[in-house]
Design a protein around this motif. Sequence first.
Motif, PDB file in Angstrom:
ATOM      1  N   ASP A 241     -33.785  -3.911  11.345  1.00 11.89           N
ATOM      2  CA  ASP A 241     -32.517  -4.609  11.567  1.00 11.89           C
ATOM      3  C   ASP A 241     -31.302  -3.794  11.120  1.00 11.89           C
ATOM      4  O   ASP A 241     -30.236  -3.885  11.705  1.00 11.89           O
ATOM      5  N   VAL A 242     -31.489  -3.026  10.018  1.00 13.02           N
ATOM      6  CA  VAL A 242     -30.328  -2.305   9.494  1.00 13.02           C
ATOM      7  C   VAL A 242     -30.125  -0.977  10.218  1.00 13.02           C
ATOM      8  O   VAL A 242     -29.002  -0.607  10.541  1.00 13.02           O
ATOM      9  N   TYR A 243     -31.215  -0.256  10.494  1.00  9.33           N
ATOM     10  CA  TYR A 243     -31.054   1.132  10.966  1.00  9.33           C
ATOM     11  C   TYR A 243     -31.390   1.356  12.441  1.00  9.33           C
ATOM     12  O   TYR A 243     -31.190   2.452  12.942  1.00  9.33           O
TER      13      TYR A 243
ATOM     14  N   SER B 203     -31.401   3.911   2.765  1.00  9.69           N
ATOM     15  CA  SER B 203     -32.310   3.150   1.925  1.00  9.69           C
ATOM     16  C   SER B 203     -31.986   1.671   2.043  1.00  9.69           C
ATOM     17  O   SER B 203     -30.970   1.293   2.638  1.00  9.69           O
ATOM     18  N   LEU B 204     -32.858   0.847   1.502  1.00  4.40           N
ATOM     19  CA  LEU B 204     -32.593  -0.591   1.452  1.00  4.40           C
ATOM     20  C   LEU B 204     -33.475  -1.243   0.393  1.00  4.40           C
ATOM     21  O   LEU B 204     -34.411  -0.618  -0.122  1.00  4.40           O
ATOM     22  N   HIS B 205     -33.165  -2.485   0.074  1.00  6.46           N
ATOM     23  CA  HIS B 205     -33.971  -3.257  -0.875  1.00  6.46           C
ATOM     24  C   HIS B 205     -34.848  -4.230  -0.117  1.00  6.46           C
ATOM     25  O   HIS B 205     -34.419  -4.829   0.869  1.00  6.46           O
TER      26      HIS B 205
ATOM     27  N   LEU C  44     -36.208  -0.550  -4.343  1.00 10.82           N
ATOM     28  CA  LEU C  44     -35.494   0.261  -3.353  1.00 10.82           C
ATOM     29  C   LEU C  44     -36.502   1.046  -2.502  1.00 10.82           C
ATOM     30  O   LEU C  44     -37.475   1.601  -3.032  1.00 10.82           O
TER      31      LEU C  44
ATOM     32  N   SER D  12     -34.013  -7.650  -9.268  1.00  7.52           N
ATOM     33  CA  SER D  12     -33.707  -7.267  -7.893  1.00  7.52           C
ATOM     34  C   SER D  12     -34.918  -6.592  -7.242  1.00  7.52           C
ATOM     35  O   SER D  12     -35.781  -6.030  -7.897  1.00  7.52           O
ATOM     36  N   TRP D  13     -34.955  -6.696  -5.917  1.00  4.14           N
ATOM     37  CA  TRP D  13     -36.049  -6.107  -5.142  1.00  4.14           C
ATOM     38  C   TRP D  13     -36.047  -4.582  -5.269  1.00  4.14           C
ATOM     39  O   TRP D  13     -34.990  -3.981  -5.410  1.00  4.14           O
TER      40      TRP D  13
ATOM     41  N   PRO E 189     -38.623  -6.940  -0.890  1.00  2.00           N
ATOM     42  CA  PRO E 189     -39.641  -7.332  -1.879  1.00  2.00           C
ATOM     43  C   PRO E 189     -40.965  -6.603  -1.672  1.00  2.00           C
ATOM     44  O   PRO E 189     -41.695  -6.368  -2.627  1.00  2.00           O
ATOM     45  N   ASP E 190     -41.316  -6.273  -0.428  1.00  2.00           N
ATOM     46  CA  ASP E 190     -42.571  -5.569  -0.181  1.00  2.00           C
ATOM     47  C   ASP E 190     -42.434  -4.672   1.055  1.00  2.00           C
ATOM     48  O   ASP E 190     -41.403  -4.673   1.726  1.00  2.00           O
TER      49      ASP E 190
ATOM     50  N   MET F  68     -30.751 -15.045 -12.878  1.00  2.00           N
ATOM     51  CA  MET F  68     -30.964 -14.349 -11.601  1.00  2.00           C
ATOM     52  C   MET F  68     -32.269 -13.556 -11.651  1.00  2.00           C
ATOM     53  O   MET F  68     -32.604 -12.934 -12.662  1.00  2.00           O
ATOM     54  N   SER F  69     -33.009 -13.590 -10.543  1.00  2.00           N
ATOM     55  CA  SER F  69     -34.287 -12.894 -10.519  1.00  2.00           C
ATOM     56  C   SER F  69     -34.067 -11.375 -10.499  1.00  2.00           C
ATOM     57  O   SER F  69     -33.012 -10.900 -10.115  1.00  2.00           O
TER      58      SER F  69
END
Lengths: 311, 94
Positions: free
Chosen positions: B40-42, B25-27, B7, B4-5, B29-30, B1-2
Amino acid sequence: MDLEAQFERTVAAEQRVEPRDWMPDGYRKTLIRQIAQHAHSEIIGMQPEGNWISRAPSLRRKAILLAKVQDEAGHGLYLYAATETLGADRAELTEKLISGRQKYSSIFNYPTLSYADVGVIGWLVDGAAICNQVPLCRTSYGPYARAMIRICKEESFHQRQGYELLMTMMAGTDAQRAMVQESVDRWWWPSLMMFGPPDAESSNTEQSMKWRIKRNTNDELRQKFVDMTVPQAEKLGVTLPDPELRWNPERGHHDFGQPDWDEFWQVVGGNGPTNAQRVEHRRKAHEDGEWVRAAAAAHAMKHAAVEEGVA
Amino acid sequence: MSASWPLWEVFVRGKRGLNHVHVGSLHAPDAEMALRNARDVYTRRNEGVSIWVVPATAITASSPDEKDPFFEPSGDKVYRHPTFYEIPEDVPHL
């Protein structure tokens, strides 16, 4: 003052505990377990309803159902973020879910056999979830309480769309009304189980109440849910499948029968109708998404390298 | 598994005229993906008109252990508050 006494005083004074505060190991572990289980429930909870997105009867119902399932994903993410403030690792939690080492709400191990289930889940399952979750907006751990406030605001849409869907079906044909009643018959008892075992058998309740993680006992919340739901069922014109259900004027509450607790423990133990299917589906989605995660990470790394080269 | 992205901490301005406030917060890659995910989440229900995302590792926080001494300097300076001063009640607009 010693750390433990300070923690106890903060909690007793209805103040919130925040991520970097000292807290007892048991408190941290209990929270991680409870919040992760809650997050997993939101994520797994996308499946039973997601099952009906492609078959929703109109564009309007499809859009509503999509928005609801998207909310469940959002709720899962708020809660995973809360566990991370306690030092939990997101990837590890996912790993624990798909290897069956952490649980989620037993309600999602029942199948959605008819479209009426979409309405009944919104009404009863989300209704029960709201009963459980409203008091958690005052739970002692700050990030959990804040996540719950967000979630509760959004759950209200979930419950209302379900009830409206059922009202529409009840105003339809006899076959549609029968479909709603059949669905209520299947979901009523599992919904009552959502509050957990009776207080006398609930091992975690006492300590959790002392730490103010939990604000009400399982039986208190179950009673509240029944009292809330009975007039809604009458208005809708469905019968709740419990011969012992009646108003008790002396108590000022409804008396009601007990769910089949043996069934509950069977489902919790992994032997419900869809346990294996739910976890397998989550595992497959996670593994199928691996190339996307890897590609995004590779893109980010390449991009960062290019920018560094320019600078 | 790579791996993790990373935080990211997310701050949202609810509407013009308000401060950005930490929402969670969220994960990602950039930074660009963090912004999109944060939207989308908040902010699924118009909760914001502007979003900041900050790598969680870039935040320096005061330690809760030093709480008392760290904030102590302002503790004994009651004269910084308007209520410290006694003014007769019949003096207007003060």
